[in-house]
Structure formats: structure tokens, C-alpha cells
Design an enzyme around this catalytic site. Structure first.
Site, PDB file in Angstrom:
ATOM      1  N   HIS A 182      30.445  15.487  27.944  1.00 43.90           N
ATOM      2  CA  HIS A 182      30.753  16.637  28.811  1.00 43.90           C
ATOM      3  C   HIS A 182      32.234  16.979  28.646  1.00 43.90           C
ATOM      4  O   HIS A 182      33.111  16.169  28.957  1.00 43.90           O
ATOM      5  CB  HIS A 182      30.431  16.318  30.271  1.00 43.90           C
ATOM      6  N   GLU A 185      35.223  16.332  31.192  1.00 44.26           N
ATOM      7  CA  GLU A 185      35.425  14.993  31.746  1.00 44.26           C
ATOM      8  C   GLU A 185      36.431  14.242  30.871  1.00 44.26           C
ATOM      9  O   GLU A 185      36.106  13.240  30.227  1.00 44.26           O
ATOM     10  CB  GLU A 185      34.058  14.305  31.873  1.00 44.26           C
ATOM     11  N   HIS A 302      31.274   9.037  31.700  1.00 44.07           N
ATOM     12  CA  HIS A 302      31.367  10.381  32.294  1.00 44.07           C
ATOM     13  C   HIS A 302      32.367  10.330  33.442  1.00 44.07           C
ATOM     14  O   HIS A 302      32.908   9.292  33.788  1.00 44.07           O
ATOM     15  CB  HIS A 302      30.006  10.801  32.869  1.00 44.07           C
ATOM     16  N   GLU A 378      30.102   6.747  35.740  1.00 42.31           N
ATOM     17  CA  GLU A 378      30.878   7.859  36.289  1.00 42.31           C
ATOM     18  C   GLU A 378      32.229   7.266  36.703  1.00 42.31           C
ATOM     19  O   GLU A 378      32.314   6.474  37.634  1.00 42.31           O
ATOM     20  CB  GLU A 378      30.179   8.490  37.500  1.00 42.31           C
TER      21      GLU A 378
HETATM   22  O1  0X9 Z   1      24.422  15.171  35.141  1.00 39.77           O
HETATM   23  C1  0X9 Z   1      24.815  14.367  34.290  1.00 39.77           C
HETATM   24  O2  0X9 Z   1      24.606  14.517  33.090  1.00 39.77           O
HETATM   25  C2  0X9 Z   1      25.627  13.133  34.725  1.00 39.77           C
HETATM   26  N1  0X9 Z   1      26.574  13.467  35.761  1.00 39.77           N
HETATM   27  S1  0X9 Z   1      27.873  14.402  35.405  1.00 39.77           S
HETATM   28  O3  0X9 Z   1      28.522  14.817  36.633  1.00 39.77           O
HETATM   29  N2  0X9 Z   1      28.925  13.521  34.601  1.00 39.77           N
HETATM   30  O4  0X9 Z   1      27.460  15.493  34.594  1.00 39.77           O
HETATM   31  C3  0X9 Z   1      24.691  12.067  35.247  1.00 39.77           C
HETATM   32  C4  0X9 Z   1      23.674  11.573  34.252  1.00 39.77           C
HETATM   33  C5  0X9 Z   1      22.970  10.381  34.790  1.00 39.77           C
HETATM   34  N3  0X9 Z   1      21.921   9.935  33.947  1.00 39.77           N
HETATM   35  C6  0X9 Z   1      20.646  10.362  34.072  1.00 39.77           C
HETATM   36  N4  0X9 Z   1      20.293  11.165  35.013  1.00 39.77           N
HETATM   37  N5  0X9 Z   1      19.796   9.878  33.204  1.00 39.77           N
HETATM   38 ZN    ZN Z   2      29.169  14.115  32.647  1.00 45.82          ZN
END
Ligand code: 0X9
Ligand code: ZN
Length: 420
Positions: A182, A185, A302, A378
Site C-alpha cells: 500500500h 504506508e 502495513h 499493522e
Molecule cells: O485492508 C487491508 O488490506 C489491510 N489494512 S490496511 O489499512 N493496511 O489497508 C488489512 C489486511 C488484513 N488481512 C486480511 N484481511 N486478510
Molecule cells: Zn495496508
């Protein structure tokens, strides 16, 4: 009062209208919304009308562009949802931050040039080029310890670098760390580079495992956050017949593709035309598959939230294999950080405790590669500065991850040897 609110008061009054690289965010606001029990925000997110910046607890922080502000407002009013603007103009907010950092930045620019970049910067975030210079320099100066290679190219032709930190006492096991998928980040790529540096110069338990690090998994997006839009998340794929660009690379992997993602190109969580449609995810997939049989741990770095998320992300009701062990090892990571630094991280389930999201690195690694220990980390902070984490936190954040990582690897290796 949170920093978002304090700064908004300062910034709304100090807007000077100067042109800057943040111009793309001129007029974008940050709104704080409370008590959205009907999931209106997530519907607007799927339609690409809001960007959710903060997603835990009853309060949500949203970025609202001038284009959609009146529509979003109308939706909130119809639903009786209360909101207030905490940042009146993001361009002004970010410009103000940059002005504060400028003197430090000039100083450290000198220590990381194309001809000399022997360590990751401490006092500022690095440009994509500076990160490349660092990787190229260590590749040349320490060939016995590290090998840096390109595993493919991004949509716009930038290299996707993989750093292989070679075990000195190889047990045939390896660890995979991905960062920067991302774009906004920044802390994730910064921490990945500091981990590489630690691995190069610190003799430790890590000598037993090969560590593979992809510090900049989304180079085009990262560059775009420096030149056009500091809060850009996706890659830079042009989308046919749409005014919006970019695929969310953490929704593009082939595991339950399309769940908890959006098929609207304007959404922040647009998953692409089909699974693995993007060269970035294809390259990561192919490189990870080569290590498939050796991987004991996959971490996707992340921000933000200070949370260790374990699968599944695609379902809030289905339990991932080895969930109890995933939680136990997650707690080792968290406890190592607490003991060494006092910083608080927590272990949570992706779908149940955050939100449903599929087509992610972590779910794919567990489902397809069969890696036992898989987490999304995170990093800092807990929403105080969010994606705009000050550069002064690069080192402490890297140090805490380093502590957690060492303890987790020690534990997994011990677990493997005692179960033989
Ligand atoms: O939404 C996401 O991709 C992640 N959070 S972020 O705020 N960094 O974008 C979380 C991903 C967690 N993993 C899964 N849901 N598999
Ligand atoms: Zn992310």
C-alpha cells in the site's frame, strides 16, 4: 483532543494557498463519523466515494474529495449520521508538515545519493530512488551476506526488488517479509529496510534462516505518493473506460477473489479485472512460490494500528488451520515488544476484528502455499497520525519489529526441532 483535531484548527486557519506536490489533495477533507451501525461508510467505500483512513473503534476517519463531498453529506443526512470535519484541507495540512521537516530533510539527503547510501535514513522517509541506491550499495559491498535481485517490473516499469539475506548456518528454512504494497504506508518500507540493515550487521538467531524481503512492493504507487497524492493506496494501473486509476494490490491475490473488495475502479479497494491481473502481484506470487517448501513465516507489513492480524481475512466465521498456534505465536511477538520497549501491540483476527477483505497476501500464503505462520502486521501508530507517521518514529518502530521478529523465529525453530 486528538492530533487530527488540533492540527485541523491550526491548518484551517493557516492555509496560504501555496502550490505544492500536495495540490492533488487540495480541498480534500478528513471527516470523523460516529456510530455507523448500518455500514453506510463501507457502502460508500465500495462505490469509491470515501477513503477510510481509520478503521477501528466506533469512530471512523474518512477522506472525502471535493467531487463527492455533497453526495456523501446527503447520504449522512438521510441516515441521520453525525460527522464533523477534522481537517479542512489536506493539501494545506501536508504542506505544513513538510515545512516543519524541511531542515532535517536537506541534511540527510546528502548521506544517501546514487554514489553513497550505506545505511537507511533515520530522520526522514526515503524516496524510491534512495531505497534503490541503498539496496544496490549493500548488494555490491556485502555479496556474501545479501543478494538483491529484481523479480519483475511494475505497471510503469519500475523494478520490484527482492533482498535475500543469506543464512550463515542454514537450516533450510526461510522467512518472507513484504512491505509497501500500500503506497501511502511509508513506515512499512522504512521498517523493511531497517530490518535488512539489522540482518546484515547483527549476528543473531536470524543466522539460522534465510530471510527474503521485498521492501517496495508497489513502487509506482510509492512514487506517486511523493509526487501527486500523499494518501494514494493502490498501484498506478490505468483502468479502461474509467476516470480512476489503480488496483488495490492487497485485494488482487487469487484466494476468494472479490470478497470484501470492490469492482469499482474508483474505490480504494478496487480488486482489478481478475486475480493476479497486476505485474506486481504476479512477481510476488512467482518469487514466493519458489520458496514454498521452506517458508516458516510470512509477514506482510502495513500501517497503521499496532496490530498483528492472523487469517482468515475473507471470512469472519471460518477458522484458519492452526488458529490457536497463530494466536500463541502472535502473542510472543507482542510480548517481546512490550518487554523490550513497553509499546503496546495486539493480536487480532483479520475479518472478525477488523473487516472482511480477501485477495490479500496473507490469506493467499496460508491457503495456497500452506505456510503455517502468516500475519499482516499493522505498524505504528494507533490512529494519532495514521498514515502520516512522523519520520522520527522510523527507528523506534523498526526496533520493536526487530524484537518481535527475533523471538517469533526463535520460537518457530524450536517448535520445529522439538516436534521432529
Ligand atoms: O485492508 C487491508 O488490506 C489491510 N489494512 S490496511 O489499512 N493496511 O489497508 C488489512 C489486511 C488484513 N488481512 C486480511 N484481511 N486478510
Ligand atoms: Zn495496508
Amino acid at each position: 483532543m486528538r492530533v487530527w483535531q488540533v492540527l485541523s484548527i491550526v491548518l484551517v486557519t493557516s492555509m496560504d494557498g501555496a502550490t505544492s506536490i500536495y495540490e492533488g489533495l487540495r480541498g480534500h477533507q478528513v471527516w470523523s463519523v460516529n456510530g455507523d451501525t448500518d455500514g453506510l461508510v463501507s457502502q460508500l467505500r465500495l462505490r469509491g466515494m470515501v477513503d477510510v483512513l481509520h478503521h477501528s473503534g466506533p469512530t471512523q476517519k474518512l477522506r472525502v474529495s471535493p467531487e463527492f463531498a455533497s453526495d456523501v453529506l446527503a447520504n449522512f443526512q438521510d441516515a441521520g449520521l453525525e460527522y464533523h470535519a477534522v481537517i479542512g484541507d489536506l493539501a494545506a495540512f501536508l504542506q505544513e508538515e513538510e515545512n516543519r521537516d524541511r531542515s532535517v530533510r536537506r541534511e540527510s539527503e546528502d548521506s544517501c545519493t546514487a554514489h553513497r547510501c550505506s545505511a537507511p535514513l533515520h530522520a526522514q522517509y526515503m524516496t524510491f530512488e534512495q531505497m534503490e541506491w541503498y539496496l544496490k550499495q549493500v548488494n555490491e559491498t556485502s555479496p556474501s551476506k545479501i543478494s538483491v535481485s529484481s523479480i519483475g517490473r511494475s505497471v510503469l516499469g519500475r523494478d520490484l526488488w527482492l533482498a535475500h539475506l543469506k543464512a550463515t548456518n542454514s537450516t533450510g528454512r526461510s522467512v518472507w517479509i513484504e512491505a509497501g504494497i500500500h503506497a501511502r504506508e511509508w513506515i512499512s518500507s522504512a521498517v523493511a529496510l531497517h530490518i535488512i540493515h539489522k540482518l546484515l550487521y547483527d549476528d543473531s538467531v536470524m543466522a539460522d534462516v534465510d530471510v527474503y524481503v521485498v521492501p517496495m512492493a508497489n513502487p509506482d504507487g510509492y512514487v506517486y505518493t511523493w509526487t501527486n497524492d500523499r494518501l494514494w493506496r493502490k498501484n498506478r494501473r490505468p483502468v479502461a473506460n474509467s476516470s480512476c486509476d489503480g488496483v488495490d494490490l492487497n485485494r488482487n491475490w487469487d484466494d476468494h477473489f472479490g470478497v470484501g473488495a470492490s469492482s469499482h475502479a474508483c474505490s480504494e479497494i478496487y480488486d482489478g479485472l481478475f486475480a493476479f491481473s497486476e505485474p506486481e502481484t504476479q512477481a510476488l506470487r512467482d518469487a514466493m512460490q519458489k520458496e514454498k517448501d521452506n517458508l516458516i513465516l510470512v509477514l506482510s507489513l502495513h500501517s497503521f494500528g499496532q496490530t498483528l492480524l492472523y487469517p482468515w481475512g475473507w471470512s469472519a466465521t471460518k477458522e484458519a488451520p492452526g488458529t490457536l498456534q497463530l494466536i500463541a505465536v502472535g502473542k510472543i511477538f507482542v510480548e517481546a515488544i512490550r518487554a523490550a520497549t513497553g509499546r503496546h501491540y495486539s493480536v487480532k483476527n483479520s475479518a472478525r476484528d477488523l473487516y472482511v477483505a480477501s485477495g490479500t497476501t496473507d490469506d493467499w500464503a496460508m491457503a495456497v502455499l500452506g505456510t503455517k505462520y502468516v500475519y499482516t502486521v499493522e505498524l505504528r501508530d494507533q490512529g494519532f497520525t495514521g498514515f502520516l507517521l512522523p519520520a522520527a518514529e522510523i527507528v523506534p518502530c523498526s526496533v520493536e519489529v526487530w524484537h518481535g521478529l527475533q523471538e517469533v523465529i526463535k520460537h518457530i525453530i524450536k517448535e520445529e526441532t522439538t516436534s521432529l
